[in-house]
Write an enzyme that holds these catalytic residues in place. Sequence first.
Site, PDB file in Angstrom:
ATOM      1  N   LYS A 267       0.724  -1.319   0.035  1.00  0.00           N
ATOM      2  CA  LYS A 267       0.019  -0.040   0.167  1.00  0.00           C
ATOM      3  C   LYS A 267       0.970   1.288  -0.033  1.00  0.00           C
ATOM      4  O   LYS A 267       1.624   1.352   0.736  1.00  0.00           O
ATOM      5  CB  LYS A 267      -0.818  -0.172   1.091  1.00  0.00           C
ATOM      6  CG  LYS A 267      -1.854   1.310   1.365  1.00  0.00           C
ATOM      7  CD  LYS A 267      -2.738   1.168   2.329  1.00  0.00           C
ATOM      8  CE  LYS A 267      -3.496   2.314   2.751  1.00  0.00           C
ATOM      9  NZ  LYS A 267      -4.753   2.475   3.771  1.00  0.00           N
TER      10      LYS A 267
ATOM     11  N   LYS B  36      -2.157  -1.415  -3.831  1.00  0.00           N
ATOM     12  CA  LYS B  36      -3.218  -0.362  -3.704  1.00  0.00           C
ATOM     13  C   LYS B  36      -2.259   1.035  -3.829  1.00  0.00           C
ATOM     14  O   LYS B  36      -1.274   1.012  -3.037  1.00  0.00           O
ATOM     15  CB  LYS B  36      -3.801  -0.292  -2.567  1.00  0.00           C
ATOM     16  CG  LYS B  36      -4.880   0.870  -2.217  1.00  0.00           C
ATOM     17  CD  LYS B  36      -5.278   0.790  -0.848  1.00  0.00           C
ATOM     18  CE  LYS B  36      -5.954   2.141  -0.463  1.00  0.00           C
ATOM     19  NZ  LYS B  36      -6.121   2.215   0.837  1.00  0.00           N
TER      20      LYS B  36
HETATM   21  C1  PBG Z   1      -7.600   3.231   5.655  1.00  0.00           C
HETATM   22  C2  PBG Z   1      -7.647   3.345   4.121  1.00  0.00           C
HETATM   23  C3  PBG Z   1      -7.626   4.216   3.191  1.00  0.00           C
HETATM   24  C4  PBG Z   1      -8.025   3.785   2.002  1.00  0.00           C
HETATM   25  C5  PBG Z   1      -8.555   2.395   2.159  1.00  0.00           C
HETATM   26  N1  PBG Z   1      -8.390   2.020   3.768  1.00  0.00           N
HETATM   27  C6  PBG Z   1      -6.947   5.596   3.265  1.00  0.00           C
HETATM   28  C7  PBG Z   1      -5.594   5.729   3.771  1.00  0.00           C
HETATM   29  O1  PBG Z   1      -4.768   5.182   3.838  1.00  0.00           O
HETATM   30  O2  PBG Z   1      -5.573   7.205   3.827  1.00  0.00           O
HETATM   31  C8  PBG Z   1      -8.109   4.319   0.670  1.00  0.00           C
HETATM   32  C9  PBG Z   1      -9.205   4.004  -0.084  1.00  0.00           C
HETATM   33  C10 PBG Z   1      -9.583   4.869  -1.483  1.00  0.00           C
HETATM   34  O3  PBG Z   1      -8.556   5.807  -1.635  1.00  0.00           O
HETATM   35  O4  PBG Z   1     -10.408   4.504  -2.182  1.00  0.00           O
HETATM   36  N2  PBG Z   1      -6.253   3.137   6.055  1.00  0.00           N
END
Ligand code: PBG
Length: 323
Positions: free
Chosen positions: A194, A247
């Site tokens: 991520k 992601k």
């Molecule tokens: C929580 C999380 C996030 C997303 C999914 N789980 C945001 C982040 O890490 O700031 C992002 C999902 C999206 O942008 O559609 N940590």
Amino acid sequence: MFPLLRPRRLRNGETIRRMVRETSLSPDDFIYPLFVTYGRNVRKEIASMPGCFQESVDRIVKHAKEVYSLGIPSVILFGIPEEKDETGSGAYDPHGVVQKAIRALKEKVPGLYVITDVCMCEYTSHGHCGVIVNGDVKNDPTLELLAREAVSHAEAGADMVAPSDMMDGRVEAIRTALDDSGFHEVPIMSYAAKYASAFYGPFRDAAESTPQFGDRRSYQMDPANRREARKEVMLDLDEGADIVMVKPAMTYLDIISDVKERCDLPVAAYNVSGEYSMVKAAAKLGWIDEERVMMEVLTSIKRAGADLILTYFAKDAAKVLNR
Ligand code: PBG
């Protein structure tokens, strides 16, 4: 060589194109994100994510029925609690918004596979994904909270948990906690690679989880790194992840492809909020053909190697595929 070889022969008509198509999408591939909030009969559209809503449990149930009837097997739940605090206690409250939504969904839409996002950022007053000590997110104390959150989701009936926090060691901590509580059968889909991405902007409006200070770069990955993604995935695999996720998706197709090649677990990719909003915005301006761009984006994510795609387009794409 030409004129003997003419690749256009296999593009000459929709039927032959269908026959030699290498990648096909199905609603089975999709996981649809839902934002659960408190109250009753609440359905608030998210300004930067047209067609997506913050919804109370009663409305989530209705919405999930529609999702399931389109042939989409699964949803992932994000919670927006009524109150946030320093340690994000709403995350592991047995009567928290997500826990309530899980119970309602398992009762009212029994076939639906309910995944939960496991993270602290939606529940903490500071908006970070863990415990803050001296202005920094502390890794190890956060693991305990994440484990509690995951167990509390499992107790409410979640079919799968998906940690998105990027703390080191969290897959093992969650696996151990689930097993100790008797939830051996609940799989973990880890947000393994991520990245610290600006494409999460609209989501943070949706989840009201923008960090109140600093950013997430001390725990999420640097977008410039490719080999590091393999390391992250291998660690999660060793710690017991059942599915690994990359992601964002669109700008990380090389990472999806690497992960698919090196790891035999199912690979998921998150087509994140900013990727969705960009398409929606350009379509609204009349600059692109929304349906074709949507299908092209999803196809490219699948082509890169994703077995599962978390996407806000799931319903729209399923409608196209079901026609
Ligand atoms: C929580 C999380 C996030 C997303 C999914 N789980 C945001 C982040 O890490 O700031 C992002 C999902 C999206 O942008 O559609 N940590």
